[in-house]
Motif scaffolding. Structure first.
Motif: not given
Length: 102
Positions: A82-102
């Motif tokens: 469960r901790a790994l799942a949370a880390r993975v999903d949280l870790g994708l937030c910044a790349p997706y935010a950068d994609l929105v910005g691009a």
């Protein structure tokens, strides 16, 4: 960062997420969280495939996945999964935010 560069970063993250959620699903098999783990795995596979298609449409060559990814330690218990799942999903937030910005 260009849109293509942002897509490439997101793709790398989704490759890692698919790998990680494969582990998460295996550890959570038979628990009440199994269905959620399977759904998250399927979601990351779909996102990976969508981003791959967008890169191809943009004329880029999508990178393949690595044979293995660093999970940040052993994942042998449901709590660790469960901790790994949370880390993975949280870790994708910044790349997706950068994609929105691009």
């Amino acid at each position: 960062m260009t849109r293509t560069e942002a897509l490439e970063v997101v793709l790398a993250g989704e490759h890692a997420a698919v790998y990680a959620f494969g582990v998460v699903g295996a550890i959570l098999r038979g628990t009440p969280d199994e269905a959620a783990a399977r759904a998250a795995f399927a979601l990351h596979v779909a996102r990976r495939d969508e981003v791959t298609a967008e890169l191809v449409e943009a004329g880029a060559t999508p990178a393949g996945s690595a044979p293995a990814y660093d999970l940040g330690g052993e994942v042998r218990t449901p709590k660790a999964a469960r901790a790994l799942a949370a880390r993975v999903d949280l870790g994708l937030c910044a790349p997706y935010a950068d994609l929105v910005g691009a």
